[in-house]
Design a protein around this motif. Sequence first.
Motif, PDB file in Angstrom:
ATOM      1  N   ALA A 227       0.929  -1.255  -0.172  1.00 53.82           N
ATOM      2  CA  ALA A 227      -0.090   0.170   0.209  1.00 53.82           C
ATOM      3  C   ALA A 227       0.909   1.294   0.117  1.00 53.82           C
ATOM      4  CB  ALA A 227      -0.805  -0.052   1.158  1.00 53.82           C
ATOM      5  N   ILE A 228       0.645   2.125  -0.972  1.00 54.47           N
ATOM      6  CA  ILE A 228       1.345   3.521  -1.115  1.00 54.47           C
ATOM      7  C   ILE A 228       0.676   4.610  -0.934  1.00 54.47           C
ATOM      8  CG2 ILE A 228       2.957   4.920  -2.480  1.00 54.47           C
ATOM      9  CD1 ILE A 228       3.652   2.495  -4.223  1.00 54.47           C
ATOM     10  N   ILE A 229       0.680   5.190   0.103  1.00 53.62           N
ATOM     11  CA  ILE A 229       0.085   6.432   0.647  1.00 53.62           C
ATOM     12  C   ILE A 229       0.877   7.619   0.184  1.00 53.62           C
ATOM     13  CG2 ILE A 229      -1.007   7.658   2.695  1.00 53.62           C
ATOM     14  CD1 ILE A 229      -1.152   4.789   3.974  1.00 53.62           C
ATOM     15  N   THR A 230       0.385   8.263  -0.658  1.00 56.65           N
ATOM     16  CA  THR A 230       1.134   9.441  -0.992  1.00 56.65           C
ATOM     17  C   THR A 230       0.253  10.361  -2.047  1.00 56.65           C
ATOM     18  OG1 THR A 230       3.211  10.658  -2.166  1.00 56.65           O
ATOM     19  CG2 THR A 230       2.323   8.511  -3.078  1.00 56.65           C
ATOM     20  N   SER A 231       0.650  11.293  -2.777  1.00 54.13           N
ATOM     21  CA  SER A 231       0.094  11.950  -3.690  1.00 54.13           C
ATOM     22  C   SER A 231      -0.138  11.369  -5.030  1.00 54.13           C
ATOM     23  CB  SER A 231       0.774  13.413  -4.136  1.00 54.13           C
ATOM     24  OG  SER A 231       0.189  13.952  -5.167  1.00 54.13           O
ATOM     25  N   SER A 232      -1.022  11.332  -5.894  1.00 52.46           N
ATOM     26  CA  SER A 232      -1.111  10.487  -6.945  1.00 52.46           C
ATOM     27  C   SER A 232      -0.565  11.479  -8.053  1.00 52.46           C
ATOM     28  CB  SER A 232      -2.622  10.207  -7.480  1.00 52.46           C
ATOM     29  OG  SER A 232      -3.362  11.297  -7.368  1.00 52.46           O
ATOM     30  N   ALA A 233      -0.416  12.582  -7.906  1.00 50.59           N
ATOM     31  CA  ALA A 233       0.047  13.478  -8.736  1.00 50.59           C
ATOM     32  C   ALA A 233       1.566  13.694  -8.927  1.00 50.59           C
ATOM     33  CB  ALA A 233      -0.554  14.971  -8.917  1.00 50.59           C
ATOM     34  N   GLY A 234       2.387  13.307  -7.783  1.00 50.71           N
ATOM     35  CA  GLY A 234       3.812  13.723  -7.846  1.00 50.71           C
ATOM     36  C   GLY A 234       4.530  12.464  -8.566  1.00 50.71           C
ATOM     37  N   ALA A 235       5.730  12.979  -8.814  1.00 48.68           N
ATOM     38  CA  ALA A 235       6.723  12.087  -9.567  1.00 48.68           C
ATOM     39  C   ALA A 235       7.082  10.726  -8.676  1.00 48.68           C
ATOM     40  CB  ALA A 235       7.999  12.908  -9.750  1.00 48.68           C
ATOM     41  N   ALA A 236       6.844  10.952  -7.160  1.00 50.18           N
ATOM     42  CA  ALA A 236       7.532   9.901  -6.391  1.00 50.18           C
ATOM     43  C   ALA A 236       6.642   8.755  -6.451  1.00 50.18           C
ATOM     44  CB  ALA A 236       7.312  10.553  -4.904  1.00 50.18           C
ATOM     45  N   VAL A 237       5.369   8.920  -6.713  1.00 52.40           N
ATOM     46  CA  VAL A 237       4.809   7.484  -6.893  1.00 52.40           C
ATOM     47  C   VAL A 237       4.877   6.813  -8.219  1.00 52.40           C
ATOM     48  CG1 VAL A 237       2.575   8.872  -7.919  1.00 52.40           C
ATOM     49  CG2 VAL A 237       2.144   6.621  -6.706  1.00 52.40           C
TER      50      VAL A 237
ATOM     51  N   ASN B  82      -4.997  -0.167   7.625  1.00 48.14           N
ATOM     52  CA  ASN B  82      -4.826  -1.133   8.687  1.00 48.14           C
ATOM     53  C   ASN B  82      -6.335  -1.866   9.155  1.00 48.14           C
ATOM     54  OD1 ASN B  82      -2.186  -1.334  10.569  1.00 48.14           O
ATOM     55  ND2 ASN B  82      -2.189   0.388   9.720  1.00 48.14           N
ATOM     56  N   ARG B  83      -7.276  -1.053   8.745  1.00 50.02           N
ATOM     57  CA  ARG B  83      -8.715  -1.471   9.403  1.00 50.02           C
ATOM     58  C   ARG B  83      -9.041  -2.468   8.110  1.00 50.02           C
ATOM     59  NH1 ARG B  83     -14.209   1.910   9.644  1.00 50.02           N
ATOM     60  NH2 ARG B  83     -15.446   0.266  10.015  1.00 50.02           N
ATOM     61  N   TRP B  84      -8.669  -2.085   6.998  1.00 47.75           N
ATOM     62  CA  TRP B  84      -9.232  -3.412   5.957  1.00 47.75           C
ATOM     63  C   TRP B  84      -8.125  -4.194   5.402  1.00 47.75           C
ATOM     64  CZ3 TRP B  84     -14.120  -3.695   5.646  1.00 47.75           C
ATOM     65  CH2 TRP B  84     -14.853  -2.676   6.111  1.00 47.75           C
ATOM     66  N   ASN B  85      -7.022  -4.301   5.870  1.00 48.95           N
ATOM     67  CA  ASN B  85      -5.656  -5.174   5.571  1.00 48.95           C
ATOM     68  C   ASN B  85      -5.380  -4.947   4.183  1.00 48.95           C
ATOM     69  OD1 ASN B  85      -3.827  -6.829   6.227  1.00 48.95           O
ATOM     70  ND2 ASN B  85      -5.074  -8.463   5.881  1.00 48.95           N
ATOM     71  N   VAL B  86      -5.066  -3.666   3.651  1.00 50.24           N
ATOM     72  CA  VAL B  86      -5.170  -3.452   2.310  1.00 50.24           C
ATOM     73  C   VAL B  86      -3.768  -4.072   1.854  1.00 50.24           C
ATOM     74  CG1 VAL B  86      -4.724  -1.483   0.690  1.00 50.24           C
ATOM     75  CG2 VAL B  86      -6.306  -1.360   2.397  1.00 50.24           C
ATOM     76  N   GLY B  87      -2.676  -4.144   2.377  1.00 48.61           N
ATOM     77  CA  GLY B  87      -1.563  -4.550   2.152  1.00 48.61           C
ATOM     78  C   GLY B  87      -0.955  -5.294   3.178  1.00 48.61           C
ATOM     79  N   ASP B  88       0.350  -5.846   2.706  1.00 49.98           N
ATOM     80  CA  ASP B  88       1.330  -6.433   3.831  1.00 49.98           C
ATOM     81  C   ASP B  88       2.259  -5.573   4.536  1.00 49.98           C
ATOM     82  OD1 ASP B  88       0.439  -9.103   3.224  1.00 49.98           O
ATOM     83  OD2 ASP B  88       1.677  -9.096   1.423  1.00 49.98           O
ATOM     84  N   LEU B  89       2.464  -4.399   3.852  1.00 49.36           N
ATOM     85  CA  LEU B  89       3.216  -2.926   4.419  1.00 49.36           C
ATOM     86  C   LEU B  89       2.763  -1.851   3.470  1.00 49.36           C
ATOM     87  CD1 LEU B  89       5.669  -1.994   2.330  1.00 49.36           C
ATOM     88  CD2 LEU B  89       6.466  -4.540   2.721  1.00 49.36           C
ATOM     89  N   ILE B  90       3.232  -0.907   4.439  1.00 49.28           N
ATOM     90  CA  ILE B  90       2.606   0.469   3.790  1.00 49.28           C
ATOM     91  C   ILE B  90       4.239   1.231   3.448  1.00 49.28           C
ATOM     92  CG2 ILE B  90       1.616   2.728   4.507  1.00 49.28           C
ATOM     93  CD1 ILE B  90      -0.263   1.053   6.339  1.00 49.28           C
ATOM     94  N   ILE B  91       4.113   2.234   2.462  1.00 48.89           N
ATOM     95  CA  ILE B  91       4.987   2.944   2.236  1.00 48.89           C
ATOM     96  C   ILE B  91       4.284   4.286   2.128  1.00 48.89           C
ATOM     97  CG2 ILE B  91       6.653   3.859   0.451  1.00 48.89           C
ATOM     98  CD1 ILE B  91       7.208   1.073  -0.591  1.00 48.89           C
ATOM     99  N   THR B  92       4.771   5.226   2.762  1.00 52.10           N
ATOM    100  CA  THR B  92       4.180   6.540   2.770  1.00 52.10           C
ATOM    101  C   THR B  92       5.200   7.632   2.738  1.00 52.10           C
ATOM    102  OG1 THR B  92       2.543   8.199   3.955  1.00 52.10           O
ATOM    103  CG2 THR B  92       4.209   6.840   5.471  1.00 52.10           C
ATOM    104  N   GLY B  93       5.087   8.744   1.941  1.00 59.73           N
ATOM    105  CA  GLY B  93       6.072   9.796   1.790  1.00 59.73           C
ATOM    106  C   GLY B  93       5.968  10.750   0.500  1.00 59.73           C
ATOM    107  N   ARG B  94       6.864  11.337   0.143  1.00 57.01           N
ATOM    108  CA  ARG B  94       6.710  12.213  -0.778  1.00 57.01           C
ATOM    109  C   ARG B  94       7.994  12.406  -1.263  1.00 57.01           C
ATOM    110  NH1 ARG B  94       5.194  18.151  -0.311  1.00 57.01           N
ATOM    111  NH2 ARG B  94       6.845  18.148  -2.058  1.00 57.01           N
ATOM    112  N   GLY B  95       8.013  13.463  -2.468  1.00 59.30           N
ATOM    113  CA  GLY B  95       9.348  13.825  -2.892  1.00 59.30           C
ATOM    114  C   GLY B  95       9.772  15.041  -2.032  1.00 59.30           C
ATOM    115  N   GLY B  96      11.108  15.562  -2.482  1.00 67.89           N
ATOM    116  CA  GLY B  96      11.905  16.601  -1.912  1.00 67.89           C
ATOM    117  C   GLY B  96      10.988  18.013  -1.965  1.00 67.89           C
ATOM    118  N   GLY B  97      11.459  18.699  -0.704  1.00 70.03           N
ATOM    119  CA  GLY B  97      10.995  19.994  -0.846  1.00 70.03           C
ATOM    120  C   GLY B  97      11.529  20.740   0.315  1.00 70.03           C
ATOM    121  N   SER B  98      10.853  21.996   0.518  1.00 64.84           N
ATOM    122  CA  SER B  98      11.502  22.786   1.679  1.00 64.84           C
ATOM    123  C   SER B  98      10.737  22.057   2.989  1.00 64.84           C
ATOM    124  CB  SER B  98      10.904  24.428   1.653  1.00 64.84           C
ATOM    125  OG  SER B  98       9.574  24.363   1.612  1.00 64.84           O
ATOM    126  N   MET B  99      11.156  22.698   4.085  1.00 66.79           N
ATOM    127  CA  MET B  99      10.836  22.074   5.435  1.00 66.79           C
ATOM    128  C   MET B  99       9.230  22.401   5.545  1.00 66.79           C
ATOM    129  SD  MET B  99      12.227  23.049   9.369  1.00 66.79           S
ATOM    130  CE  MET B  99      11.769  21.768  10.656  1.00 66.79           C
TER     131      MET B  99
END
Length: 399
Positions: A141-151, A191-208
């Motif tokens: 399961a990837i939790i991030t923006s669908s519009a970013g280059a990271a995904v 977690n509630r729906w057991n979507v995957g075996d692990l989760i990746i969450t994040g985004r690309g770079g940027g300012s603080m």
Amino acid sequence: MDQPIYQVSQVNEYVKALLDGEPILQDILVRGELSNYKVYPSGHHYFTLKDREGALRCVMFRSQVQRLRFRPENGMKAIARGRISVFPRDGAYQLYCSGLSPDGVGDLAVAFEQLKEKLFEEGLFDEAHKKPLPRYPRTIAIITSSAGAAVHDMIRILRRRFPAAAVVLLPVRVQGTEAPAEIAGAIRYANRWNVGDLIITGRGGGSMEDLWAFNDERVARAIFDSDLPVISAVGHEPDVTISDFVADVRASTPSNAAEIAVPDQMELLRWLRGAGVRIAQAEETKLQICRRRLQTAAEKRVMKNQLAFVQDRRMLLTHLQQRLGDLSSRSMGEKRQKFSTLAASLDAMSPLKVLSRGYAVARNEQGIIKSYQNAPVGSRIEVTLGEGTLDCTVEKGRP
């Protein structure tokens, strides 16, 4: 005298008008140390800014407080922005703050350190809470923006490295005021729906400021409460967020997270080929050993002459019988000799042996008489000799 007399409230209103009419006091920056900082149930904050020679009362209303990104504390050096005016009810002038920031360092940096210290003390960073990643995840399961280059980078790397794993995208905003709630909600949903075996969450770079959603306490607690392992992949290598400390694994970049999450199929294929070769070699070695054993067995005399085996066993049985007979005879001889020795010792200690040398034993109804006092005059006693027994009557006893 015609000098006018004013009410207290009139004086306060007049002073207020003077201060409100002074442009420099309507948007002023004041540096000082926070003191007597109090938060009221209404949500308003009251405090004092002071230096070595003076103090200034300040108030920050709830609407402005909601924009604070750090937790003000007594003793903190700060710069307050706002307007100076008079509160007519008590005639005291004060600074009505529209903004507050730490002096010498950004408010985001202070907020980061404050939250980091708080969560560290609560144990959210402890290694004991870190969960291992599955070796061969079936779904990620990837939790991030669908519009970013990271995904797109993560999906490309996951498909190249381990196409057997399915990828589920939970699109969220990763920047802005709504982002923390969406990220935390997506983690709970996974977690509630057991979507995957692990989760990746994040985004690309940027300012603080761009990465600030991953420094939010709600996101940190959602990661900590996750039953699924979480990889935090925020920004570039130098970027560090609160989610990196709480997550089970920190990746330096989103692409690195994809590499950590799954094995490389090419390496697996090489390992499988090597394992196949090793298995074939092991089986060939076993076959060679079996061939040698079979050849050795085929060359034995019993395989060429079946009666030879029976004859060999007959000879062995005869030999064992002889050895058993010898051992039995030797053992019986030793037992007889020992018996004779013990019998002789027992005979030497026998009372009858003593009687044969002329001694006698006197008894009455109580047993052997050892003293003349135990045999009074007139009593009947029995005297045992070396040969025979005498029934006697005691006529006299002497010491």
